[in-house]
Design a protein around this motif. Structure first.
Motif, PDB file in Angstrom:
ATOM      1  N   PRO A  70       0.832  -1.205   0.000  1.00 54.58           N
ATOM      2  CA  PRO A  70       0.000   0.000   0.000  1.00 54.58           C
ATOM      3  C   PRO A  70       0.866   1.254   0.000  1.00 54.58           C
ATOM      4  O   PRO A  70       1.970   1.249   0.542  1.00 54.58           O
ATOM      5  CB  PRO A  70      -0.788  -0.115   1.309  1.00 54.58           C
ATOM      6  N   ALA A  72       0.376   5.802   0.091  1.00 54.60           N
ATOM      7  CA  ALA A  72      -0.524   6.959   0.081  1.00 54.60           C
ATOM      8  C   ALA A  72       0.256   8.161  -0.441  1.00 54.60           C
ATOM      9  O   ALA A  72       0.454   8.283  -1.647  1.00 54.60           O
ATOM     10  CB  ALA A  72      -1.096   7.184   1.466  1.00 54.60           C
ATOM     11  N   GLY A  74       3.476   8.796   0.223  1.00 51.52           N
ATOM     12  CA  GLY A  74       4.886   8.441  -0.006  1.00 51.52           C
ATOM     13  C   GLY A  74       5.872   9.288   0.781  1.00 51.52           C
ATOM     14  O   GLY A  74       7.028   9.420   0.392  1.00 51.52           O
ATOM     15  N   THR A  75       5.443   9.852   1.919  1.00 54.30           N
ATOM     16  CA  THR A  75       6.370  10.691   2.705  1.00 54.30           C
ATOM     17  C   THR A  75       7.108   9.901   3.786  1.00 54.30           C
ATOM     18  O   THR A  75       7.854  10.489   4.568  1.00 54.30           O
ATOM     19  CB  THR A  75       5.640  11.876   3.391  1.00 54.30           C
ATOM     20  N   ASN A  76       6.887   8.578   3.834  1.00 59.86           N
ATOM     21  CA  ASN A  76       7.569   7.808   4.885  1.00 59.86           C
ATOM     22  C   ASN A  76       9.073   7.831   4.665  1.00 59.86           C
ATOM     23  O   ASN A  76       9.553   7.962   3.539  1.00 59.86           O
ATOM     24  CB  ASN A  76       7.039   6.372   4.928  1.00 59.86           C
ATOM     25  N   SER A 136       4.607  16.505   8.375  1.00 61.92           N
ATOM     26  CA  SER A 136       4.237  16.278   6.969  1.00 61.92           C
ATOM     27  C   SER A 136       2.732  16.381   6.759  1.00 61.92           C
ATOM     28  O   SER A 136       2.221  15.983   5.710  1.00 61.92           O
ATOM     29  CB  SER A 136       4.692  14.873   6.564  1.00 61.92           C
ATOM     30  N   THR A 141      -1.189  11.161   4.864  1.00 60.73           N
ATOM     31  CA  THR A 141      -2.579  10.721   5.006  1.00 60.73           C
ATOM     32  C   THR A 141      -2.813   9.975   6.322  1.00 60.73           C
ATOM     33  O   THR A 141      -1.863   9.488   6.946  1.00 60.73           O
ATOM     34  CB  THR A 141      -2.928   9.746   3.871  1.00 60.73           C
ATOM     35  N   ASN A 145      -0.313   7.640   8.291  1.00 60.77           N
ATOM     36  CA  ASN A 145      -0.033   8.013   9.691  1.00 60.77           C
ATOM     37  C   ASN A 145      -0.266   6.822  10.618  1.00 60.77           C
ATOM     38  O   ASN A 145       0.520   6.567  11.529  1.00 60.77           O
ATOM     39  CB  ASN A 145      -0.931   9.167  10.157  1.00 60.77           C
ATOM     40  N   ILE A 203      -5.355  -0.704   5.792  1.00 59.54           N
ATOM     41  CA  ILE A 203      -6.419  -0.004   6.524  1.00 59.54           C
ATOM     42  C   ILE A 203      -7.400   0.564   5.502  1.00 59.54           C
ATOM     43  O   ILE A 203      -7.014   1.295   4.585  1.00 59.54           O
ATOM     44  CB  ILE A 203      -5.829   1.121   7.402  1.00 59.54           C
TER      45      ILE A 203
HETATM   46  C1  LIG Z   1       9.294  16.534   5.764  1.00 64.08           C
HETATM   47  C2  LIG Z   1       8.789  15.352   6.531  1.00 64.08           C
HETATM   48  C3  LIG Z   1       8.351  15.539   7.830  1.00 64.08           C
HETATM   49  C4  LIG Z   1       7.887  14.442   8.562  1.00 64.08           C
HETATM   50  N1  LIG Z   1       7.457  14.651   9.835  1.00 64.08           N
HETATM   51  C5  LIG Z   1       7.016  13.617  10.565  1.00 64.08           C
HETATM   52  C6  LIG Z   1       6.588  13.824  11.912  1.00 64.08           C
HETATM   53  O1  LIG Z   1       6.588  14.932  12.427  1.00 64.08           O
HETATM   54  N2  LIG Z   1       6.170  12.740  12.608  1.00 64.08           N
HETATM   55  C7  LIG Z   1       6.142  11.479  12.044  1.00 64.08           C
HETATM   56  O2  LIG Z   1       5.732  10.529  12.729  1.00 64.08           O
HETATM   57  N3  LIG Z   1       6.533  11.265  10.774  1.00 64.08           N
HETATM   58  C8  LIG Z   1       6.962  12.293  10.020  1.00 64.08           C
HETATM   59  N4  LIG Z   1       7.370  12.084   8.727  1.00 64.08           N
HETATM   60  C9  LIG Z   1       7.264  10.748   8.135  1.00 64.08           C
HETATM   61  C10 LIG Z   1       5.955  10.553   7.319  1.00 64.08           C
HETATM   62  O3  LIG Z   1       5.387  11.752   6.972  1.00 64.08           O
HETATM   63  C11 LIG Z   1       4.950   9.790   8.107  1.00 64.08           C
HETATM   64  O4  LIG Z   1       5.471   8.505   8.268  1.00 64.08           O
HETATM   65  C12 LIG Z   1       3.541   9.693   7.487  1.00 64.08           C
HETATM   66  O5  LIG Z   1       2.743   9.111   8.484  1.00 64.08           O
HETATM   67  C13 LIG Z   1       3.438   8.853   6.223  1.00 64.08           C
HETATM   68  O6  LIG Z   1       2.174   9.088   5.605  1.00 64.08           O
HETATM   69  P1  LIG Z   1       1.975   8.898   4.038  1.00 64.08           P
HETATM   70  O7  LIG Z   1       0.568   9.186   3.713  1.00 64.08           O
HETATM   71  O8  LIG Z   1       2.987   9.675   3.298  1.00 64.08           O
HETATM   72  O9  LIG Z   1       2.246   7.340   3.900  1.00 64.08           O
HETATM   73  P2  LIG Z   1       3.201   6.563   2.869  1.00 64.08           P
HETATM   74  O10 LIG Z   1       4.578   7.092   2.946  1.00 64.08           O
HETATM   75  O11 LIG Z   1       2.568   6.485   1.553  1.00 64.08           O
HETATM   76  O12 LIG Z   1       3.156   5.122   3.542  1.00 64.08           O
HETATM   77  C14 LIG Z   1       3.761   4.926   4.791  1.00 64.08           C
HETATM   78  C15 LIG Z   1       3.664   3.452   5.190  1.00 64.08           C
HETATM   79  O13 LIG Z   1       2.314   3.134   5.431  1.00 64.08           O
HETATM   80  C16 LIG Z   1       1.868   2.092   4.590  1.00 64.08           C
HETATM   81  N5  LIG Z   1       0.497   2.447   4.247  1.00 64.08           N
HETATM   82  C17 LIG Z   1       0.052   3.540   3.594  1.00 64.08           C
HETATM   83  N6  LIG Z   1      -1.289   3.538   3.552  1.00 64.08           N
HETATM   84  C18 LIG Z   1      -1.699   2.429   4.201  1.00 64.08           C
HETATM   85  C19 LIG Z   1      -2.973   1.857   4.497  1.00 64.08           C
HETATM   86  N7  LIG Z   1      -4.112   2.420   4.116  1.00 64.08           N
HETATM   87  N8  LIG Z   1      -3.004   0.690   5.182  1.00 64.08           N
HETATM   88  C20 LIG Z   1      -1.870   0.074   5.593  1.00 64.08           C
HETATM   89  N9  LIG Z   1      -0.648   0.563   5.332  1.00 64.08           N
HETATM   90  C21 LIG Z   1      -0.568   1.730   4.654  1.00 64.08           C
HETATM   91  C22 LIG Z   1       2.838   2.049   3.436  1.00 64.08           C
HETATM   92  O14 LIG Z   1       2.972   0.747   2.896  1.00 64.08           O
HETATM   93  C23 LIG Z   1       4.132   2.492   4.113  1.00 64.08           C
HETATM   94  O15 LIG Z   1       4.771   1.407   4.723  1.00 64.08           O
HETATM   95  C24 LIG Z   1       7.859  13.152   7.972  1.00 64.08           C
HETATM   96  C25 LIG Z   1       8.291  12.980   6.652  1.00 64.08           C
HETATM   97  C26 LIG Z   1       8.760  14.064   5.933  1.00 64.08           C
HETATM   98  C27 LIG Z   1       9.219  13.856   4.525  1.00 64.08           C
END
Ligand SMILES: Cc1cc2nc3c(=O)[nH]c(=O)nc-3n(C[C@H](O)[C@H](O)[C@H](O)COP(=O)(O)OP(=O)(O)OC[C@H]3O[C@@H](n4cnc5c(N)ncnc54)[C@H](O)[C@@H]3O)c2cc1C
Length: 407
Positions: A70, A72, A74-76, A136, A141, A145, A203
């Protein structure tokens, strides 16, 4: 990986709709990376537009032994959306419906692709908020998160994602659907599903705890001559029994990167800024806390400001919020490292981080969720310079090792 037959693609296309399964090079390249340094080309991308499409698609891929992940926004930072074994990337970002905001029972029901900030904006219309607020949040998303158990500035007081989750509806890796709730008896699935990075299932829908926005908030911004001085005040504030909503610190390089964008000129002797925000339902309580904090800061800072109104509060926050985007603007690439250490060890680890960066001839703007010992060295570099990129990887690894060694 096994060969993927045309018939299988057609079967999936019948579920997700024409154009929503893509295997072309351009699309695959767009989904071959995330905010970590990992890269890998997937076999294809499946775009979902309805949460009920997930289970039937997973069933087909599971039956045929084809891997999928999965994704969303892509900020992980952990390569969680990189498919090292090829297979499919599921784009869940379009599943962005907010089904319900129930202020009476303090719950919001959302799909996984809802952007964190969008939810906050909708909740604010009802005088409510959702506590997890990763930096982020403008793009990340709720699904991402939850899967990363994200935290953020105000989690010091209100807890991280898993503390603010009531129930999830998920699709397991074989396509079966399940519901897990904090009220379940037996294994505590709700403490491992959030943070499983998509490996335990997808999820599909989430029930989130929401809270009324407290009536009184005070935001204090303090300028320090050193980052150590700022961090020591954090320890002092907490040891005085005050749990602020946020305790955020940024260093000089981050200040320099962000100040121009924000339209400020911070004097050169300011090496760190600490933003302290407190909130309460009781005006007397918040006044008492503010006075105590001012007493702790007395004679220890270069300057202290208290926001008089919402406009000033936003200005104080702007510098902190601009720190990452500003670094990303001055450098082709930024590696966001993310370590957590026991709070009293922050200054010690910071010293080590600086030594590591200097030994690899690298620069990083450092921001802290200082209240909970979370340190983010944002290393600036140019990925096209392969030798520099190698040094960044090594430094990043050593920084995280230093955090682990600190406990
Ligand atoms: C500039 C910056 C600042 C950040 N600040 C923080 C911060 O303050 N605190 C923090 O905790 N993190 C932070 N992060 C990390 C990141 O933003 C978080 O991890 C965020 O929760 C990821 O959300 P996303 O929508 O980008 O998920 P994605 O990167 O797309 O996915 C993250 C993970 O979740 C999985 N996933 C996605 N959607 C689902 C779903 N529906 N069901 C099951 N699994 C799923 C994916 O396979 C992947 O392993 C930051 C990153 C950046 C680049």
């Amino acid at each position: 990986m096994k060969e993927i037959k045309k018939e299988l693609i057609e079967e999936i296309e019948n579920i997700v709709g024409k154009g929503n399964i893509r295997t072309d090079n351009l699309e695959n390249t767009l989904y071959s990376y995330d905010a970590s340094m990992s890269r890998a080309m997937p076999y294809g991308i499946i775009h979902f537009t309805d949460i009920n499409q997930i289970s039937p698609v997973v069933k087909i891929l599971y039956k045929n032994g084809i891997p999928f992940s999965p994704r969303a926004a892509g900020t992980n930072l952990s390569g969680g959306t990189i498919n090292l074994k090829g297979g499919f990337i599921f784009n869940l970002a379009r599943l962005d419906k907010i089904h319900q905001i129930d202020t009476l029972n303090k719950v919001a029901v959302v799909e996984p692709g809802v952007i964190n900030l969008k939810l906050q904006e909708e909740l604010a219309k009802f005088g409510f908020f959702y506590a997890p607020d990763p930096a982020s949040q403008k793009v990340s998303t709720i699904g991402g998160n939850i899967a990363e158990n994200a935290g953020g500035p105000q989690c010091l007081k209100y807890g991280v994602t898993s503390d603010n989750l009531i129930k999830i509806e998920v699709v397991l890796p074989d396509g079966t659907e399940e519901e897990f709730s904090i009220n379940d008896k037996g294994f505590e699935i709700m403490s491992i599903f959030p943070q499983s990075e998509g490996t335990l299932g997808i999820i599909k829908k989430a029930w989130l705890k929401i809270l009324p926005i407290p009536h009184f908030t005070k935001t204090i911004s303090a300028n320090f001559d050193s980052i150590d001085n700022a961090i020591n005040r954090v320890t002092e504030i907490i040891s005085n029994g005050i749990i602020p909503k946020t305790l955020e610190a940024i260093d000089r390089l981050s200040i320099e990167a962000a100040q121009k964008d924000v339209g400020l000129k911070i004097p050169e002797n300011v090496q760190a800024i600490l933003i302290i925000e407190i909130d309460s339902e009781d005006e007397n309580d918040i006044e008492k806390e503010k006075n105590k904090i001012m007493e702790i800061l007395k004679d220890k800072t270069i300057e202290v400001k208290i926001a008089k109104d919402e406009k000033e509060r936003e200005l104080l926050w702007k510098l902190r919020k601009e720190a990452y985007p500003a670094l990303a603007r001055i450098s082709p690439n930024v590696l966001v490292e993310d370590g957590a250490v026991p709070r009293p060890k922050l200054t010690e680890v910071l010293k080590e981080v600086k030594e590591i960066l200097s030994s690899y001839k690298l620069k990083a703007g450092i921001v802290f969720h200082a209240g909970d010992g979370n340190i983010h060295p944002n290393i600036i570099f140019d990925e096209r310079d392969l030798e520099e990129t190698k040094r960044v990887r090594k430094a990043g690894h050593e920084i995280l090792k230093a955090c682990i060694n600190a406990g």
